[in-house]
Design a protein around this motif. Structure first.
Motif, short mmCIF file in Angstrom:
data_model
loop_
_atom_site.label_atom_id
_atom_site.label_comp_id
_atom_site.label_asym_id
_atom_site.label_seq_id
_atom_site.Cartn_x
_atom_site.Cartn_y
_atom_site.Cartn_z
N GLY A 231 0.82 -1.20 0.00
CA GLY A 231 0.00 0.00 0.00
C GLY A 231 0.85 1.26 0.00
N ILE A 232 1.99 1.21 0.73
CA ILE A 232 2.91 2.35 0.74
C ILE A 232 3.58 2.49 -0.62
CG2 ILE A 232 4.99 3.29 1.81
CD1 ILE A 232 4.17 1.88 4.40
N VAL A 233 4.01 1.37 -1.21
CA VAL A 233 4.62 1.40 -2.54
C VAL A 233 3.63 1.98 -3.56
CG1 VAL A 233 5.51 -0.01 -4.43
CG2 VAL A 233 6.20 -0.51 -2.08
N HIS A 234 2.38 1.54 -3.49
CA HIS A 234 1.34 2.04 -4.39
C HIS A 234 1.24 3.57 -4.30
CE1 HIS A 234 -2.76 3.19 -5.58
NE2 HIS A 234 -2.80 2.09 -6.30
N THR A 235 1.25 4.08 -3.08
CA THR A 235 1.13 5.53 -2.89
C THR A 235 2.32 6.27 -3.46
OG1 THR A 235 -0.17 5.12 -0.88
CG2 THR A 235 0.76 7.32 -1.16
N LEU A 236 3.53 5.73 -3.29
CA LEU A 236 4.71 6.39 -3.84
C LEU A 236 4.59 6.55 -5.35
CD1 LEU A 236 7.64 4.67 -1.88
CD2 LEU A 236 6.65 6.92 -1.46
N ALA A 258 2.09 -3.09 -7.86
CA ALA A 258 1.55 -2.26 -6.79
C ALA A 258 0.16 -1.72 -7.11
CB ALA A 258 2.51 -1.10 -6.51
N LYS A 259 -0.22 -1.69 -8.38
CA LYS A 259 -1.54 -1.18 -8.75
C LYS A 259 -2.68 -1.94 -8.07
CE LYS A 259 -0.35 0.66 -13.33
NZ LYS A 259 -0.57 0.52 -14.80
N HIS A 260 -2.41 -3.19 -7.73
CA HIS A 260 -3.46 -4.04 -7.16
C HIS A 260 -3.62 -3.85 -5.65
CE1 HIS A 260 -3.63 -6.10 -11.01
NE2 HIS A 260 -2.31 -6.22 -10.97
N PHE A 261 -2.82 -2.95 -5.06
CA PHE A 261 -2.84 -2.80 -3.60
C PHE A 261 -3.02 -1.34 -3.18
CE2 PHE A 261 -0.43 -6.56 -4.76
CZ PHE A 261 -1.00 -7.53 -3.95
N PRO A 262 -4.11 -0.71 -3.62
CA PRO A 262 -4.35 0.67 -3.17
C PRO A 262 -4.62 0.70 -1.67
CG PRO A 262 -6.28 -0.20 -4.28
CD PRO A 262 -5.19 -1.21 -4.48
N PRO A 263 -4.33 1.82 -1.03
CA PRO A 263 -4.49 1.90 0.42
C PRO A 263 -5.88 1.50 0.92
CG PRO A 263 -3.24 3.77 -0.34
CD PRO A 263 -3.70 3.05 -1.57
N VAL A 272 -5.17 -1.20 9.14
CA VAL A 272 -4.53 0.10 9.21
C VAL A 272 -5.34 1.08 8.35
CG1 VAL A 272 -2.43 1.41 8.76
CG2 VAL A 272 -2.28 -0.97 9.54
N PRO A 273 -5.77 2.21 8.88
CA PRO A 273 -6.55 3.16 8.08
C PRO A 273 -5.81 3.57 6.81
CG PRO A 273 -6.62 3.76 10.39
CD PRO A 273 -5.59 2.67 10.27
N ALA A 274 -6.56 3.74 5.72
CA ALA A 274 -5.96 4.13 4.45
C ALA A 274 -5.21 5.45 4.58
CB ALA A 274 -7.04 4.22 3.37
N ALA A 275 -5.76 6.37 5.36
CA ALA A 275 -5.10 7.66 5.53
C ALA A 275 -3.74 7.51 6.19
CB ALA A 275 -5.99 8.59 6.36
N THR A 276 -3.62 6.55 7.11
CA THR A 276 -2.33 6.31 7.76
C THR A 276 -1.32 5.76 6.77
OG1 THR A 276 -3.42 5.88 9.88
CG2 THR A 276 -1.19 5.03 9.62
N ILE A 277 -1.78 4.87 5.88
CA ILE A 277 -0.88 4.29 4.88
C ILE A 277 -0.35 5.38 3.95
CG2 ILE A 277 -0.75 2.67 2.94
CD1 ILE A 277 -2.97 1.04 4.37
N VAL A 278 -1.23 6.25 3.51
CA VAL A 278 -0.82 7.35 2.63
C VAL A 278 0.15 8.28 3.35
CG1 VAL A 278 -1.64 9.38 1.39
CG2 VAL A 278 -2.92 7.23 1.23
N ARG A 279 -0.15 8.58 4.59
CA ARG A 279 0.72 9.48 5.35
C ARG A 279 2.11 8.88 5.55
NH1 ARG A 279 1.64 9.42 10.54
NH2 ARG A 279 -0.29 8.32 11.07
N LEU A 280 2.18 7.58 5.86
CA LEU A 280 3.48 6.94 6.03
C LEU A 280 4.30 7.00 4.75
CD1 LEU A 280 2.52 3.78 8.15
CD2 LEU A 280 3.77 5.80 8.93
N ALA A 281 3.65 6.82 3.61
CA ALA A 281 4.36 6.92 2.34
C ALA A 281 4.93 8.31 2.15
CB ALA A 281 3.42 6.56 1.19
#
Length: 741
Positions: A231-236, A258-263, A272-281
């Motif tokens: 999910g972090i890779v996807h966001t990057l 990574a396209k198959h693993f959106p947050p 883990v909340p999607a917003a947390t995953i995006v923020r960590l990225a």
């Protein structure tokens, strides 16, 4: 009268320097941290402080034991070695060399003898049935590193002392003191990171002591780390934050996977909340320097290799690989030579389940299959060295029953324990203070380049060193020693050292740029120092290593380490990717085909409904697997075998006091420890307990239960063959009510 002894603590991966006070009788009267050690700087933990108690444990074996029926008797060393020779001959004459297996336990990484002689012993036995604790621990990291960088020991470690952002998953170094990341005073280094304005984020199903220290703790469902990392890779990629500095192959393939693993999708699987995953990225990409580090909790899952791969994918994508403050490659003092062939797994497979080899060994999860299943190549003899797989391998009770049916078993171990009680011959190594110490394995993962050697502090009093025990076994296995052969200083065991030294020297003089290219082997051999074969081999490795006087890049040798008993600081980690890379392409393989293929398995589980309750392990500061439960000061307090469980689950399931935990392989009655430090739906039992009926008196009084009655040997991380110990589905019932699983 007393004397002061300086040596390295051998009880965990932190390699702390110790200062011991020893009286004239050889008793340790005091232990403190060595303040003059440039790496550990006086740090000491409860394990190190108890080294004297462990060293003089009255339950340690002093003489070899030979089992006759159900009885044990002490034997002379020559009688014991002769029994080994006869037992090996009986088995191999009847069944062949393929019927012999070897198990190497975790302590081999902490002994000089294990580092120098386990390999020659395996080679002398002539078998591919090699099993170690690595496939119950860190094999996913080695496989991922081998496929990405070309060598399984090319393991990047977080540059703890210079990083600005550390994302840590499945690791609890405040309890473990670190793992595949050698860092004395790991707690102090993390506190220093925060003091200098850095940020520490810990991802773990438990609020461990490490998580409590962090700036942020993120609860995650056990076994879902690879989803979170993807999910972090996807966001990057989605936010155009990927900035790899190094030339790589496979960037497009990683982007596509990574396209198959959106947050949003990953969030449902991980908790883990999607917003947390995006923020960590964003935090990883935006930090001046950053490192991602993941350990035991992520390795021992069904997607362990994918998780370890994605750790370094993130280090590459954020531009932090091989960069100060990022994830860097240590340069150990005994490093020498290049891997000749590109790294590969599956060069052979296990006989029964067809599981692939990794790093020259087979998954320990299939050892019982190889013993129990009739047919050509069935294992009929086992050699164990410093290991207790009955308590540390999956489905331990099945493994114990399999050991009982072997034709012959030899154990090199200081204790009569849950595994060695099935041996026919036990060969006990000497006390810690009677042994020399150099950390061949652990210094390859150090967060600062460093070297230290400790000579034996006490004489052997006529018994063989552990190095001599393993060398003698190798000589017996090779056939160099017949009936009545001698293991004395001038015997075949000493010849083994000379053979190994000669082979290494011949390789060195033929290696372009080695520093001794074209030199005379005999002259080089004559220059080596050391009182034993092991010391001379160490001297050779130091001289040929990257800081050695024969490499033309320094003056390191055994003599220099002896002149600096507190150890030598060899400097901060430096960028060195070009010399580390051993891939056929000469660049980082960011998308190894074996791992991209396994992503399909990960995708298949994305929408899976998680089990109601899963089991994970946990570390204790005053313990190390099954090693230290016979040392009084280290048992009790928080170091107990209890089932941690969230109070909400206690109430939901109607539990009190004790409960029955049931898995696909067995059931245990356990004492409950309700705590809100563990997330609902997760329970935790520590690893390495189950000493009921042990001859080790303290351990027997604090027996606990063997959690590996519950772990399933059929559950593996497919690319590496590593056993699954975290995320094991279980049911929890009140005592007296067992729910079928």
């Amino acid at each position: 009268m007393t004397s002061t002894v300086h040596r390295t603590c051998p009880l965990c991966e932190a390699v702390c320097g110790l200062t011991l006070t020893v009286d004239d009788g050889g008793h340790v009267t005091g232990v403190r941290g060595d303040r003059d050690d440039p790496f550990s700087k006086g740090f000491i933990c409860p394990k190190g402080a108890s080294l004297g108690r462990l060293d003089e444990d009255p339950d340690r074996l002093r003489k070899p034991l030979i089992r006759e029926g159900d009885q044990w008797r002490e034997a002379s060393w020559e009688e014991a070695f002769e029994a080994v020779r006869q037992g090996l001959a009986r088995v191999t004459e009847r069944y062949g060399r393929r019927s012999v297996a070897v198990y190497l336990g975790n302590p081999n990484a902490h002994t000089m003898a294990g580092g120098l002689y386990a390999g020659p012993l395996v080679k002398a036995l002539g078998t591919r049935n090699v099993f170690t604790a690595a496939t119950a621990d860190q094999m996913p990291k080695h496989v991922a590193s081998g496929l990405m960088f070309g060598h399984p020991l090319a393991v990047p470690v977080p540059d703890l002392d210079r990083t600005d952002f550390l994302l840590m998953l499945g690791a609890n170094p405040l309890e473990s003191n670190g793992s595949l990341c050698t860092a004395p005073d790991f707690p102090g280094r993390l506190k220093a990171l925060r003091r200098r304005g850095g940020r520490l984020v810990v991802v773990d199903p438990r609020r461990t002591r490490t998580a409590a220290l962090a700036d942020e703790h993120v609860f995650v469902r056990p076994g879902s780390d690879a989803y979170l990392l993807f999910g972090i890779v996807h966001t990057l990629f989605a936010e155009d934050l990927a900035r790899p500095w190094h030339e790589v192959n496979g960037l497009a393939e990683v982007r596509e996977a990574a396209k198959h693993f959106p947050p949003e999708a990953v969030s449902r699987r991980t908790g883990v909340p999607a917003a947390t995953i995006v923020r960590l990225a964003r935090e990883l990409a935006g930090a001046r320097t950053a490192a991602v580090y993941a350990r035991m909790g992520t390795c021992t899952t069904e997607f362990g290799t994918l998780a370890q791969w994605l750790v370094d994918v993130l280090n590459v994508l954020t531009g932090n690989l091989d960069r100060p403050g990022g994830a860097m490659f240590p340069k150990p003092a005994t490093e020498f030579g290049a891997r000749r062939r590109p790294y590969a797994v599956g060069r052979w497979r296990s006989r029964v389940r067809g599981l692939p080899e990794s790093n020259g060994e087979l998954p320990v999860a299939t050892l019982a299959d190889e013993i129990e299943t009739p047919g050509e190549g069935q294992v009929r003899m086992l050699v164990t060295i410093a290991g207790n797989p009955v308590l540390s391998a999956p489905h331990g009770d099945r493994l114990e029953a399999a050991f009982a049916g072997l034709d012959f078993m030899v154990s090199v171990d200081p204790y009569l324990n849950e595994t060695t009680r099935h041996a026919h011959v036990i060969l006990p190594p000497p006390r810690v203070l009677q042994s020399g110490h150099y950390d061949f394995a652990l210094l390859g993962f150090a967060v600062r380049n460093y070297a230290r050697y400790s000579r034996p502090a006490l004489p052997l009093d006529g018994r063989p060193s552990e190095a001599r025990i393993l060398a003698r076994l190798a000589v017996i296995a090779s056939g160099m020693e017949g009936p009545g052969g001698t293991g004395g200083p001038d015997g075949p065991a000493a010849d083994l050292d000379e053979f190994l030294i000669g082979e290494m020297l011949r390789k060195a003089v033929q290696t372009p740029g080695s520093g001794v290219e074209g030199h005379d082997v005999a002259a080089l051999r004559a220059a080596l120092e050391g009182e034993t074969g092991a010391e001379r081999r160490l001297d050779l490795m130091l001289r040929l290593g990257p800081y050695g006087e024969w490499a033309g890049k320094g003056d390191l040798s055994l003599r220099k380490l002896l002149d600096h008993p507190h150890g030598l600081d060899l400097g901060a980690l430096e960028p060195r990717l070009p010399e580390v890379l051993k891939t056929a392409s000469g660049v980082i393989e960011l998308a190894p085909p074996q791992l991209v293929e396994d992503v399909e398995r990960l995708r298949d589980g994305l929408a899976a409904e998680p089990p109601d309750i899963v089991l994970i392990g946990r570390r204790h500061l005053r313990s190390n697997n099954s090693w230290l439960h016979n040392v009084g000061p280290l048992v009790g307090g928080t170091n107990t075998c209890t089932l941690q469980i969230n109070p909400a689950d206690v109430a939901r399931l109607g539990l009190a006091g004790q409960a029955v935990v049931t898995s696909a392989t067995g059931s245990l009655t356990v004492t409950l420890e309700p705590t809100d430090t563990i997330m609902p739906g997760v329970v935790s039992l520590p690893h390495g307990w189950g000493h009921a009926g042990s001859t080790q008196q303290v351990a027997a009084q604090h027996a606990g239960v063997n959690t590996n009655v519950l772990t399933d040997e059929s559950a593996l991380d497919i690319p590496s063959g590593n056993a699954v110990f975290n995320g094991v589905p279980v049911t929890i019932s009140p005592t007296g009510v067992i729910t079928a699983h």
